[in-house]
Design a protein around this motif. Sequence first.
Motif, PDB file in Angstrom:
ATOM      1  N   ASP A   1     -26.767  20.126  12.914  1.00  0.00           N
ATOM      2  CA  ASP A   1     -26.497  20.525  11.538  1.00  0.00           C
ATOM      3  C   ASP A   1     -26.952  19.415  10.598  1.00  0.00           C
ATOM      4  O   ASP A   1     -26.309  18.374  10.511  1.00  0.00           O
ATOM      5  CB  ASP A   1     -24.989  20.796  11.372  1.00  0.00           C
ATOM      6  N   GLU A   2     -28.092  19.624   9.926  1.00  0.00           N
ATOM      7  CA  GLU A   2     -28.688  18.630   9.026  1.00  0.00           C
ATOM      8  C   GLU A   2     -28.754  17.249   9.696  1.00  0.00           C
ATOM      9  O   GLU A   2     -28.271  16.256   9.131  1.00  0.00           O
ATOM     10  CB  GLU A   2     -27.865  18.530   7.725  1.00  0.00           C
ATOM     11  N   PRO A   3     -29.345  17.144  10.898  1.00  0.00           N
ATOM     12  CA  PRO A   3     -29.282  15.873  11.638  1.00  0.00           C
ATOM     13  C   PRO A   3     -30.004  14.720  10.952  1.00  0.00           C
ATOM     14  O   PRO A   3     -29.742  13.559  11.267  1.00  0.00           O
ATOM     15  CB  PRO A   3     -29.957  16.208  12.975  1.00  0.00           C
ATOM     16  N   THR A   4     -30.922  15.029  10.019  1.00  0.00           N
ATOM     17  CA  THR A   4     -31.656  13.950   9.336  1.00  0.00           C
ATOM     18  C   THR A   4     -31.183  13.775   7.892  1.00  0.00           C
ATOM     19  O   THR A   4     -31.760  13.004   7.136  1.00  0.00           O
ATOM     20  CB  THR A   4     -33.172  14.244   9.340  1.00  0.00           C
ATOM     21  N   GLY A   5     -30.119  14.480   7.512  1.00  0.00           N
ATOM     22  CA  GLY A   5     -29.651  14.475   6.120  1.00  0.00           C
ATOM     23  C   GLY A   5     -29.261  13.114   5.586  1.00  0.00           C
ATOM     24  O   GLY A   5     -29.382  12.857   4.389  1.00  0.00           O
TER      25      GLY A   5
END
Length: 250
Positions: A173-177
Amino acid sequence: MSSHEQIPEAVSLIGVGRVHGKGTAAVTALSDVTVGISRGSFTAVMGPSGSGKSTFLQCAAGLDRPTSGTVRLGETDLSGLNETGLTELRRERVGFVFQAFNLMPSLTVLENITLPLRLAGRKADREWLAEIVRRVGLTGRTEHRPAELSGGQQQRVAIARALVTRPEVVFADEPTGALDTVTAKEVLVLLRDTVDTMGQTVVMVTHDPVAASYADEVLFLADGRITDRLAGASAEQIADRMTHLGAWAA
């Protein structure tokens, strides 16, 4: 006759709906979503804010129960499981990577990675553990605490933790956010590599067209429905599709 057997999909959603609240306060987060995700594939899920991306991931991963429809992990129908069964499924058959890393600050890198195994009462396979640590580039860092690592290294720990149980699917879930562009690329290359060389299945929610371009296929959500799918698309093509999605979804 074909000798090729049909491989069950890693995850399938059939007519899935999710309504939050009741009566006049009811909000439809997902509406009649039907989609299958192949084993050994990298799928990105995109959509405007409030389109149902997080709810899609939570229902697919067994974190949230749909109001209607069926979710299957492999051949297991999640609706047939009680809370204990769902907890075991999430712990042993699914891996999770979140934007906030969710590491335990008091534990070492190695202890964080093996935490799902300890919770499941299982011993780590030493060779597999060494392989995972090597693949995510954390050799020599296993005795460090999270506070001693960069954000990118912390996310690598989280990915190793997600992989250690040999899950059927990793949900990200949005791992690079929370990462800068260079570090984000390293993490995306790592996720791509787990699919290409380990046969892992990855489902990633993202708002970033560049991140989505690492996937084999992008699912576009708008108003709780899958409105489009793009395979092998560039970041530019994905961004262009998102622009139109916003216009038509309004």
